[in-house]
Design a protein around this motif. Structure first.
Motif, PDB file in Angstrom:
ATOM      1  N   MET A  22       0.796  -1.221   0.000  1.00 23.34           N
ATOM      2  CA  MET A  22       0.000   0.000   0.000  1.00 23.34           C
ATOM      3  C   MET A  22       0.836   1.282   0.000  1.00 23.34           C
ATOM      4  N   LEU A  23       2.071   1.238   0.435  1.00 24.63           N
ATOM      5  CA  LEU A  23       2.877   2.466   0.449  1.00 24.63           C
ATOM      6  C   LEU A  23       2.978   3.094  -0.942  1.00 24.63           C
ATOM      7  N   PRO A  24       3.253   2.319  -1.998  1.00 28.23           N
ATOM      8  CA  PRO A  24       3.273   2.939  -3.336  1.00 28.23           C
ATOM      9  C   PRO A  24       1.923   3.508  -3.749  1.00 28.23           C
ATOM     10  N   VAL A  25       0.843   2.880  -3.277  1.00 28.81           N
ATOM     11  CA  VAL A  25      -0.499   3.398  -3.593  1.00 28.81           C
ATOM     12  C   VAL A  25      -0.671   4.787  -2.993  1.00 28.81           C
ATOM     13  N   TYR A  26      -0.366   4.930  -1.701  1.00 31.11           N
ATOM     14  CA  TYR A  26      -0.508   6.225  -1.042  1.00 31.11           C
ATOM     15  C   TYR A  26       0.431   7.264  -1.659  1.00 31.11           C
ATOM     16  N   ALA A  27       1.638   6.836  -2.006  1.00 29.74           N
ATOM     17  CA  ALA A  27       2.603   7.762  -2.607  1.00 29.74           C
ATOM     18  C   ALA A  27       2.116   8.287  -3.949  1.00 29.74           C
ATOM     19  N   GLY A  28       1.318   7.479  -4.641  1.00 30.14           N
ATOM     20  CA  GLY A  28       0.842   7.878  -5.959  1.00 30.14           C
ATOM     21  C   GLY A  28      -0.420   8.708  -5.963  1.00 30.14           C
ATOM     22  N   LEU A  29      -0.984   8.968  -4.784  1.00 34.17           N
ATOM     23  CA  LEU A  29      -2.219   9.752  -4.697  1.00 34.17           C
ATOM     24  C   LEU A  29      -1.938  11.203  -4.327  1.00 34.17           C
ATOM     25  N   ASP A  30      -2.840  12.081  -4.726  1.00 35.89           N
ATOM     26  CA  ASP A  30      -2.810  13.486  -4.312  1.00 35.89           C
ATOM     27  C   ASP A  30      -3.961  13.816  -3.372  1.00 35.89           C
ATOM     28  N   LEU A  31      -4.999  13.009  -3.395  1.00 34.13           N
ATOM     29  CA  LEU A  31      -6.183  13.230  -2.564  1.00 34.13           C
ATOM     30  C   LEU A  31      -6.807  11.871  -2.268  1.00 34.13           C
ATOM     31  N   MET A  32      -7.222  11.684  -1.012  1.00 31.46           N
ATOM     32  CA  MET A  32      -7.883  10.447  -0.624  1.00 31.46           C
ATOM     33  C   MET A  32      -9.348  10.734  -0.318  1.00 31.46           C
ATOM     34  N   VAL A  33     -10.201   9.790  -0.688  1.00 24.85           N
ATOM     35  CA  VAL A  33     -11.640   9.982  -0.519  1.00 24.85           C
ATOM     36  C   VAL A  33     -12.243   8.761   0.177  1.00 24.85           C
ATOM     37  N   SER A  34     -13.190   9.011   1.067  1.00 26.84           N
ATOM     38  CA  SER A  34     -14.043   7.960   1.618  1.00 26.84           C
ATOM     39  C   SER A  34     -15.485   8.374   1.382  1.00 26.84           C
ATOM     40  N   ALA A  35     -16.244   7.512   0.716  1.00 25.00           N
ATOM     41  CA  ALA A  35     -17.642   7.817   0.403  1.00 25.00           C
ATOM     42  C   ALA A  35     -18.592   6.923   1.199  1.00 25.00           C
ATOM     43  N   SER A  36     -18.155   6.403   2.326  1.00 23.55           N
ATOM     44  CA  SER A  36     -18.896   5.380   3.066  1.00 23.55           C
ATOM     45  C   SER A  36     -20.276   5.832   3.518  1.00 23.55           C
ATOM     46  N   ARG A  37     -21.217   4.902   3.429  1.00 17.49           N
ATOM     47  CA  ARG A  37     -22.555   5.091   4.006  1.00 17.49           C
ATOM     48  C   ARG A  37     -22.558   4.651   5.476  1.00 17.49           C
ATOM     49  N   GLN A  38     -21.841   3.566   5.766  1.00 15.70           N
ATOM     50  CA  GLN A  38     -21.676   3.062   7.128  1.00 15.70           C
ATOM     51  C   GLN A  38     -20.195   2.829   7.353  1.00 15.70           C
ATOM     52  N   GLU A  39     -19.734   3.060   8.593  1.00 15.95           N
ATOM     53  CA  GLU A  39     -18.301   2.954   8.817  1.00 15.95           C
ATOM     54  C   GLU A  39     -17.978   2.888  10.292  1.00 15.95           C
ATOM     55  N   GLY A  40     -16.810   2.356  10.602  1.00 14.48           N
ATOM     56  CA  GLY A  40     -16.215   2.486  11.929  1.00 14.48           C
ATOM     57  C   GLY A  40     -15.190   3.605  11.829  1.00 14.48           C
ATOM     58  N   LEU A  41     -13.920   3.228  11.931  1.00 18.33           N
ATOM     59  CA  LEU A  41     -12.821   4.160  11.660  1.00 18.33           C
ATOM     60  C   LEU A  41     -11.814   3.399  10.805  1.00 18.33           C
ATOM     61  N   PRO A  42     -11.886   3.538   9.483  1.00 18.34           N
ATOM     62  CA  PRO A  42     -11.080   2.707   8.578  1.00 18.34           C
ATOM     63  C   PRO A  42      -9.581   2.925   8.759  1.00 18.34           C
ATOM     64  N   VAL A  43      -8.855   1.818   8.863  1.00 21.49           N
ATOM     65  CA  VAL A  43      -7.400   1.895   8.975  1.00 21.49           C
ATOM     66  C   VAL A  43      -6.812   2.539   7.721  1.00 21.49           C
ATOM     67  N   ALA A  44      -7.416   2.288   6.558  1.00 25.31           N
ATOM     68  CA  ALA A  44      -6.903   2.878   5.319  1.00 25.31           C
ATOM     69  C   ALA A  44      -6.882   4.399   5.388  1.00 25.31           C
ATOM     70  N   LEU A  45      -7.872   5.009   6.037  1.00 27.16           N
ATOM     71  CA  LEU A  45      -7.887   6.458   6.159  1.00 27.16           C
ATOM     72  C   LEU A  45      -6.772   6.933   7.089  1.00 27.16           C
ATOM     73  N   LEU A  46      -6.515   6.166   8.143  1.00 33.67           N
ATOM     74  CA  LEU A  46      -5.405   6.512   9.032  1.00 33.67           C
ATOM     75  C   LEU A  46      -4.082   6.427   8.283  1.00 33.67           C
ATOM     76  N   GLU A  47      -3.918   5.385   7.490  1.00 34.84           N
ATOM     77  CA  GLU A  47      -2.675   5.213   6.738  1.00 34.84           C
ATOM     78  C   GLU A  47      -2.507   6.298   5.678  1.00 34.84           C
ATOM     79  N   GLY A  48      -3.604   6.618   4.999  1.00 34.31           N
ATOM     80  CA  GLY A  48      -3.526   7.642   3.966  1.00 34.31           C
ATOM     81  C   GLY A  48      -3.168   9.005   4.529  1.00 34.31           C
ATOM     82  N   THR A  49      -3.814   9.392   5.622  1.00 34.69           N
ATOM     83  CA  THR A  49      -3.507  10.688   6.214  1.00 34.69           C
ATOM     84  C   THR A  49      -2.124  10.691   6.861  1.00 34.69           C
ATOM     85  N   ALA A  50      -1.675   9.537   7.384  1.00 38.43           N
ATOM     86  CA  ALA A  50      -0.306   9.439   7.890  1.00 38.43           C
ATOM     87  C   ALA A  50       0.703   9.599   6.765  1.00 38.43           C
TER      88      ALA A  50
END
Length: 367
Positions: A253-281
Motif C-alpha cells: 500500500m505504500l506505493p499506492v498512497y505515494a501515488g495519490l494526491d487526494l484520498m476519498v471515503s464515500a462510506s454510508r456506514q463505517e467504523g474508523l477505517p485503517v486505510a484512512l489513518l494510513e492515507g492521512t499518515a
C-alpha cells in the motif's frame, strides 16, 4: 501478560492491520501477543504475521461447526500460558465462547461493525451480540457499534470504545516526499471493499461530475468485493473507463498512497477505517463522509472536508475544491499527518487495550 489474538476473517483488511499494530507494540512493551488465525480463512494473515516476526499459529477449522477448533483454542491457551483471549470477528467470538465459557481465562472482543446487508449476516450479528454478553470486556470501534452492543444487552460497564491506531513512522518517507513531488496530472483514490456500505458507487458518480470540470484527473479504487460487476457497469455507462480504474486488492500500500494526491471515503456506514489513518499518515488530505467515527479523524478546513453520506454532488464539490488548490492540498496533508501522530498512534491504541486486558483479568478474578 500473554494475550491470544483470535482472528477468523480472511484477507488483509482494517481489523487485520489493527491486530498486527497492536501485537507489535505489546511485544515491544514486554507483553506477549500470540496470533491465532483460522486455517480455512486467515492463511494470509498468518503468513504476514510470521513475516513480521510475530508468533503466529493456524487454528484448524472446517465447515460451519468444527469441534477441533474448540479443542485447539483450549490447547493454545494452555501451551502459551494465556492470560486473556482477544477475539476479532463474530466467528472468533463464538468459538472463543464455546472453548472458554465457565473457565478462568477472561474473554475480550473487538467489534468492528455489523453491516446487516443480508439475512445471513443479520443472523450472525444477532448470535454474536448474544455471545458477547458473556465476555469480560467488549471493545467498540465506533459510537454506533457501542450503541448496538448496549441495545443487545451487553452490560455498559463491560463496553469500552477504542479508536484504531497505526504506526505513523511507517509512512514518514511517503509523507516527506510529497511536498517535493511535482505531478503533471493528479490522482484521487478510494481504498475500501467493493460493497454498498463503502459508497463506491457514490464515488464513481462524483468522479464523473469532477471530470466535467477537470477532465485530466485520474481516479482509482483499491479493494475487492461483491459489487465489482455493478460498479464496472456503472463506469461503462458513465463513459469514464479511461479516467477511473478498479485496481483490486493491492498487497503493497505504500506505493499506492505515494501515488495519490487526494484520498476519498464515500462510506454510508463505517467504523474508523485503517486505510484512512494510513492515507492521512502519508500526508494525504481527506474528503470523506460523516459516517461512523470518521469525523473524529477529520478537522474540516484543516485536515480535510466532510460531506453527507450518499451526496455525490457534495462529494464532487469538495474534491474540486482541493484539486483546484495545491497549496490547500499540501497544507491539509501536513495537518492530517500531524493529527495522526498526536491522536491515532498504535502506542495510544495499545495502551488502551492493555488497560482493557487488565480490567478483564481483574473482573475474572473477582468472579
Amino acid at each position: 501478560m500473554n494475550v491470544l489474538q483470535l482472528i477468523s476473517s480472511g484477507g488483509m483488511y482494517g481489523a487485520e492491520a489493527v491486530i498486527l499494530n497492536l501485537s507489535h507494540v505489546l511485544e515491544r512493551e514486554g507483553d506477549r501477543s500470540v496470533i491465532a488465525s483460522f486455517a480455512n480463512a486467515s492463511q494470509q494473515m498468518h503468513e504476514r504475521a510470521q513475516a513480521e516476526g510475530l508468533t503466529s499459529v493456524l487454528v484448524p477449522c472446517s465447515g460451519q461447526v468444527s469441534v477441533p477448533t474448540v479443542h485447539a483454542i483450549r490447547e493454545l491457551v494452555s501451551k502459551y500460558g494465556i492470560d486473556v483471549v482477544h477475539a476479532h470477528g463474530y466467528k472468533a467470538d463464538v468459538y472463543c465462547w464455546a472453548a472458554l465459557r465457565g473457565g478462568q481465562v477472561p474473554m475480550v472482543s473487538t467489534c468492528h461493525t455489523w453491516y446487516d446487508n443480508d439475512l445471513a449476516v443479520r443472523v450472525y450479528g444477532a448470535v454474536d451480540r448474544w455471545v458477547l454478553r458473556q465476555f469480560a470486556r467488549v471493545v467498540a470501534v465506533s459510537a454506533e457499534v457501542e450503541q448496538r452492543l448496549l441495545t443487545s444487552g451487553v452490560r455498559a460497564d463491560r463496553v469500552r470504545r477504542i479508536r484504531n491506531g497505526i504506526d505513523p513512522a511507517v509512512f514518514s518517507d511517503v509523507a516527506n516526499g510529497r511536498a517535493g513531488a511535482h505531478r503533471t496530472s493528479l490522482r484521487v483514490g478510494l481504498v475500501g471493499r467493493l460493497s454498498r456500505e463503502k459508497g463506491v458507487d457514490v464515488f464513481i458518480e462524483a468522479a464523473a461530475e469532477v471530470l466535467q470540470t477537470l477532465p485530466d484527473i485520474e481516479f482509482v479504487v483499491v479493494g475487492e468485493g461483491p459489487d465489482r460487476p455493478q460498479l464496472e457497469e456503472q463506469i461503462r455507462k458513465l463513459r469514464i473507463e479511461s479516467r477511473l480504474r478498479l485496481l483490486g486488492h493491492q498487497e503493497a500500500m505504500l506505493p499506492v498512497y505515494a501515488g495519490l494526491d487526494l484520498m476519498v471515503s464515500a462510506s454510508r456506514q463505517e467504523g474508523l477505517p485503517v486505510a484512512l489513518l494510513e492515507g492521512t499518515a502519508s500526508g494525504l488530505p481527506l474528503v470523506a463522509t460523516t459516517a461512523g467515527e470518521i469525523p473524529t479523524l477529520v478537522v474540516p478546513g484543516e485536515t480535510g472536508l466532510l460531506v453527507t453520506p450518499g451526496d455525490a454532488h457534495a462529494l464532487a464539490a469538495a474534491m474540486l475544491r482541493l484539486l483546484s488548490s495545491e497549496t490547500e492540498r499540501l497544507a491539509f496533508g501536513r495537518n492530517a499527518r500531524a493529527r495522526i501522530v498526536q491522536e491515532f498512534s498504535a502506542d495510544r491504541m495499545s495502551a488502551d487495550y492493555r488497560e482493557v486486558y487488565q480490567q478483564a483479568a481483574r473482573s475474572e478474578r473477582r468472579a
